[in-house]
Design a protein around this motif. Structure first.
Motif, PDB file in Angstrom:
ATOM      1  N   LEU A  19       3.993  -4.505   2.072  1.00 28.46           N
ATOM      2  CA  LEU A  19       3.177  -5.719   2.151  1.00 28.46           C
ATOM      3  C   LEU A  19       3.921  -6.781   2.954  1.00 28.46           C
ATOM      4  N   ASP A  20       3.171  -7.563   3.721  1.00 30.45           N
ATOM      5  CA  ASP A  20       3.757  -8.590   4.567  1.00 30.45           C
ATOM      6  C   ASP A  20       2.774  -9.755   4.644  1.00 30.45           C
ATOM      7  N   SER A  21       3.282 -10.955   4.594  1.00 30.54           N
ATOM      8  CA  SER A  21       2.406 -12.134   4.624  1.00 30.54           C
ATOM      9  C   SER A  21       1.696 -12.289   5.968  1.00 30.54           C
ATOM     10  N   LYS A  22       2.248 -11.727   7.032  1.00 32.67           N
ATOM     11  CA  LYS A  22       1.650 -11.848   8.361  1.00 32.67           C
ATOM     12  C   LYS A  22       0.431 -10.938   8.522  1.00 32.67           C
ATOM     13  N   GLY A  23       0.354  -9.891   7.747  1.00 29.86           N
ATOM     14  CA  GLY A  23      -0.806  -9.010   7.810  1.00 29.86           C
ATOM     15  C   GLY A  23      -0.647  -7.852   8.773  1.00 29.86           C
ATOM     16  N   LEU A  24       0.224  -8.001   9.779  1.00 27.44           N
ATOM     17  CA  LEU A  24       0.383  -6.944  10.767  1.00 27.44           C
ATOM     18  C   LEU A  24       1.005  -5.703  10.127  1.00 27.44           C
ATOM     19  N   LEU A  25       2.059  -5.881   9.374  1.00 25.56           N
ATOM     20  CA  LEU A  25       2.687  -4.746   8.696  1.00 25.56           C
ATOM     21  C   LEU A  25       1.759  -4.167   7.633  1.00 25.56           C
ATOM     22  N   LEU A  26       0.944  -5.011   7.013  1.00 29.33           N
ATOM     23  CA  LEU A  26      -0.008  -4.539   6.014  1.00 29.33           C
ATOM     24  C   LEU A  26      -1.032  -3.614   6.660  1.00 29.33           C
ATOM     25  N   ARG A  27      -1.579  -4.041   7.781  1.00 31.71           N
ATOM     26  CA  ARG A  27      -2.574  -3.209   8.481  1.00 31.71           C
ATOM     27  C   ARG A  27      -1.934  -1.894   8.930  1.00 31.71           C
ATOM     28  N   LYS A  28      -0.701  -1.970   9.438  1.00 36.83           N
ATOM     29  CA  LYS A  28       0.005  -0.764   9.847  1.00 36.83           C
ATOM     30  C   LYS A  28       0.240   0.152   8.641  1.00 36.83           C
ATOM     31  N   GLY A  29       0.627  -0.431   7.507  1.00 42.58           N
ATOM     32  CA  GLY A  29       0.848   0.345   6.279  1.00 42.58           C
ATOM     33  C   GLY A  29      -0.425   1.024   5.802  1.00 42.58           C
ATOM     34  N   ILE A  30      -1.549   0.316   5.893  1.00 43.86           N
ATOM     35  CA  ILE A  30      -2.841   0.881   5.481  1.00 43.86           C
ATOM     36  C   ILE A  30      -3.208   2.052   6.400  1.00 43.86           C
ATOM     37  N   ILE A  31      -3.035   1.867   7.706  1.00 42.33           N
ATOM     38  CA  ILE A  31      -3.382   2.938   8.660  1.00 42.33           C
ATOM     39  C   ILE A  31      -2.497   4.165   8.438  1.00 42.33           C
ATOM     40  N   LEU A  32      -1.190   3.953   8.274  1.00 41.60           N
ATOM     41  CA  LEU A  32      -0.292   5.087   8.038  1.00 41.60           C
ATOM     42  C   LEU A  32      -0.644   5.829   6.753  1.00 41.60           C
ATOM     43  N   ARG A  33      -0.928   5.074   5.706  1.00 42.04           N
ATOM     44  CA  ARG A  33      -1.291   5.708   4.434  1.00 42.04           C
ATOM     45  C   ARG A  33      -2.622   6.449   4.549  1.00 42.04           C
ATOM     46  N   LEU A  34      -3.562   5.874   5.281  1.00 43.06           N
ATOM     47  CA  LEU A  34      -4.866   6.509   5.499  1.00 43.06           C
ATOM     48  C   LEU A  34      -4.690   7.835   6.246  1.00 43.06           C
ATOM     49  N   LEU A  35      -3.839   7.851   7.265  1.00 44.79           N
ATOM     50  CA  LEU A  35      -3.570   9.084   8.013  1.00 44.79           C
ATOM     51  C   LEU A  35      -2.933  10.149   7.116  1.00 44.79           C
ATOM     52  N   GLU A  36      -2.014   9.744   6.251  1.00 46.18           N
ATOM     53  CA  GLU A  36      -1.397  10.685   5.306  1.00 46.18           C
ATOM     54  C   GLU A  36      -2.442  11.257   4.346  1.00 46.18           C
ATOM     55  N   ASP A  37      -3.321  10.388   3.841  1.00 47.46           N
ATOM     56  CA  ASP A  37      -4.356  10.834   2.898  1.00 47.46           C
ATOM     57  C   ASP A  37      -5.316  11.822   3.553  1.00 47.46           C
ATOM     58  N   ILE A  38      -5.711  11.553   4.789  1.00 48.81           N
ATOM     59  CA  ILE A  38      -6.627  12.446   5.504  1.00 48.81           C
ATOM     60  C   ILE A  38      -5.955  13.797   5.757  1.00 48.81           C
TER      61      ILE A  38
END
Length: 177
Positions: A19-38
């Motif tokens: 998690l990051d207050s800027k949101g950029l790392l959060l979006r990257k974290g969500i995308i990476l986790r989504l790719l792992e889940d798929i």
């Protein structure tokens, strides 16, 4: 095989250190986790095999899990899928040769069986490397050979999260390439 782009919804669990207050790392974290889940899901009966996430459409507000501190984000995304269908002509690679037929692989599909009964004019030859040989066309099918085949039947296997297929060489321009 038919490639489809489908819109899907799901939940993505993000660990607190991503998690990051800027949101950029959060979006990257969500995308990476989504790719792992798929990648772990592999396939579904409805959509076929998951190939790639093409767009992250929306991310709803996250909910913190009290025990772990992880944050669960409901997401909407687009995904390219590949779904085999009966009657299609596909290319496969011989994976295993047995007396009663051949197992092929084609793209993400690993369980394709071509029965000796669906290979007219081919005879099984047991040698150092087992193979099927057609004397008239002087062609052979052995481990690693490329084969053009027609899909005869498809069955979804829930326990394996994949499809099993039956193949045939009955038709024009089918067989080893």
């Amino acid at each position: 095989m038919v490639f489809l782009e489908v819109e899907m919804q799901g939940n993505v669990v993000v660990h607190p250190d991503q998690l990051d207050s800027k949101g950029l790392l959060l979006r990257k974290g969500i995308i990476l986790r989504l790719l792992e889940d798929i990648a772990c899901r592999k396939a579904s009966q409805e959509h076929g095999y998951y190939i790639a996430v093409t767009a992250l459409n929306s991310v709803a507000e996250g909910r913190v899990q009290e025990l772990t501190g992880d944050v669960v984000f409901p997401v909407s995304f687009n995904c390219i899928t590949l779904k085999p269908s009966k009657g299609e002509i596909l290319l496969g690679t011989v994976d295993k040769v047995l007396r009663h037929g051949i197992f092929l692989k084609s793209g993400p599909i690993e369980n394709i069986f071509l029965s000796e009964k669906k290979m007219e004019d081919y005879k099984f030859v047991m040698s150092e490397e087992p193979k099927f040989i057609n004397d008239r066309q002087q062609s052979r099918m052995e481990n690693g050979s490329r084969v053009r085949f027609k899909v005869l039947g498809i069955k979804w296997m829930e326990w394996d999260r994949g499809f099993q297929m039956l193949a045939t060489l009955t038709g024009d321009f089918l067989g080893p390439i």
